[in-house]
Write an enzyme that holds these catalytic residues in place. Sequence first.
Site, short mmCIF file in Angstrom:
data_model
loop_
_atom_site.label_atom_id
_atom_site.label_comp_id
_atom_site.label_asym_id
_atom_site.label_seq_id
_atom_site.Cartn_x
_atom_site.Cartn_y
_atom_site.Cartn_z
CD GLU A 259 8.88 -15.84 4.33
OE1 GLU A 259 8.92 -14.71 4.99
OE2 GLU A 259 8.88 -16.55 5.69
N PRO A 260 6.14 -15.24 -1.29
CG PRO A 260 5.79 -16.07 -2.86
CD PRO A 260 6.55 -17.13 -1.67
N GLY A 261 4.05 -13.04 -1.75
CA GLY A 261 2.99 -12.38 -1.15
C GLY A 261 2.34 -11.57 -2.83
NE ARG A 262 4.30 -5.17 -2.77
CZ ARG A 262 3.43 -4.79 -1.94
NH1 ARG A 262 2.97 -3.41 -2.63
NH2 ARG A 262 4.22 -4.32 -1.07
CE1 TYR A 302 1.63 1.09 3.68
CE2 TYR A 302 0.43 0.28 2.20
CZ TYR A 302 1.34 -0.08 3.26
OH TYR A 302 0.90 -0.70 4.24
CB CYS A 326 -16.63 11.62 6.23
SG CYS A 326 -17.67 11.36 6.22
CD GLU A 327 -9.98 9.79 7.74
OE1 GLU A 327 -9.29 10.25 7.26
OE2 GLU A 327 -10.71 8.91 8.62
CE1 TYR A 355 0.70 -7.69 2.07
CE2 TYR A 355 1.79 -6.98 0.60
CZ TYR A 355 1.77 -7.85 1.09
OH TYR A 355 3.13 -8.91 1.87
N1 LLP Z 1 7.69 -11.88 4.28
C1 LLP Z 1 7.46 -11.65 5.84
C2 LLP Z 1 8.57 -11.44 6.37
C3 LLP Z 1 7.26 -10.07 5.30
O1 LLP Z 1 6.23 -9.04 6.15
C4 LLP Z 1 6.26 -9.65 4.39
C5 LLP Z 1 5.72 -8.98 4.05
C6 LLP Z 1 5.98 -10.50 2.73
C7 LLP Z 1 7.02 -11.87 3.39
C8 LLP Z 1 5.53 -10.61 1.41
O2 LLP Z 1 5.89 -10.26 1.40
P1 LLP Z 1 5.87 -9.38 -0.56
O3 LLP Z 1 6.04 -10.77 -1.43
O4 LLP Z 1 4.54 -9.12 -0.56
O5 LLP Z 1 6.28 -8.30 -1.05
N2 LLP Z 1 0.56 -3.29 3.14
C9 LLP Z 1 2.14 -3.47 1.96
C10 LLP Z 1 2.92 -4.04 2.07
C11 LLP Z 1 3.43 -5.26 3.78
C12 LLP Z 1 4.45 -6.04 3.55
C13 LLP Z 1 4.57 -6.79 5.01
N3 LLP Z 1 5.21 -7.55 4.88
C14 LLP Z 1 1.78 -2.97 1.47
O6 LLP Z 1 0.42 -2.57 0.70
O7 LLP Z 1 2.68 -2.37 0.50
#
Ligand code: LLP
Length: 399
Positions: A259-262, A302, A326-327, A355
């Site tokens: 489940e890659p995002g970042r 963060y 305004c923060e 994100y």
């Molecule tokens: N799968 C699950 C169950 C998750 O909770 C997440 C991220 C991902 C996959 C994707 O994770 P990644 O590959 O993107 O690391 N807003 C925060 C990150 C929150 C991540 C939440 N869950 C930031 O800006 O760093």
Amino acid sequence: MIDFQKLADKYQTPLYVYDFNKMSESFNELKEAFKGRKSLMCFAVKSNSNLSVIKHFASLGAGADCVSIGEVKRAKLAGIEAYKIIFSGVGKRDDEIKEALEIGILYINVESEAELKRVEAIAKQMQIVARISVRVNPNIDPKTHPYISTGLHGNKFGVDLASAKRMYIDAKNSEFLDPIGIHFHIGSQLTDLVPIYEASEIVADLVRSLSALDINLKFFDVGGGLGVKYDDEILIPPYDYAQAILTTLKALDITVIGEPGRFLTANAGYFVTTVLYEKQNDEKRFVIVDGAMNDLLRPSLYKAYHKITTFKDGKTSKADIVGPVCESGDYFAKDCELPKLEHNDLVIVESAGAYGFTMASNYNTRGRSAEVAVEDGEDRLIRKREKFDDLIELEKEFI
Ligand code: LLP
């Protein structure tokens, strides 16, 4: 090289720019790492949910990891087949569960015993069998920022091993549930392989013990979390990541889901903002730009570091780059060495593709930025800039 000045002139700022070629490279690199093994990379839509971005990953063969029915519907609309969509999240409304079942997604990732009962009850009402997976919380410290750490019992996510086992047995005994997967995700921006390996081993052992109970799972979902370079992090090579996981699976005949995002989006995205003016007091120099924390929240939320690029030369001195909100927490960089900047100069906030826009808000009645894709040297608008009328659309009839 992206011509940011040209894009800023054409689309104005603040602006998100995404390099689609870079997204493809990262996707292919990860897919390649799992080569020779049945695998499905489900793009974590929460990291960047622009329809064109999702469509781009769909064209590369990706599935989608979603955490709301809204994300499921985005994924569907962008062309991801239902059988490649998974729906996770610690709380799901009945209507979300029902709609996900109607759409016929691959599985619902269940995060508590209570939720398993809801899914069963809804599937029963609908007289269908719901495919499910259970999110296991392996109680492993991923050694990342506490806000994005999820695999410890102190976090709200998933269930412990004993509960998971009970849930699988209940699911197997139910006419309306089909347990087909298992899931864990210990955190985000991971740069240490050991906790991933340990978590994977714990969960793989559970898969083996379930198999002994004649519960044979088809999907081993390792979540997301691979870290990326914001600063000088030492990263986990995708190949090593894959190997660490595959070693724990040994002879198991199971499809790996990621489940890659970042990893796919962060470094492919840039937040482009324009200098309004500078100001200096007896203590500090401030560069005030047209973008703000409502556009990119990560530094404020963060204390995240994002590299800053400008296109000016000359003597530098330390400055904070701040927005108009305004923060006091509204900043992109602190004590950053910068040349003298003037009205209309560009500032690029790097690694903003994950994100970034998805966490943007309309705070201070600021419209969200436009989004632009760059692919094979061509640029195109993929989301219009929000206008004042868009912001009041849902309220104006009530005054
Ligand atoms: N799968 C699950 C169950 C998750 O909770 C997440 C991220 C991902 C996959 C994707 O994770 P990644 O590959 O993107 O690391 N807003 C925060 C990150 C929150 C991540 C939440 N869950 C930031 O800006 O760093």
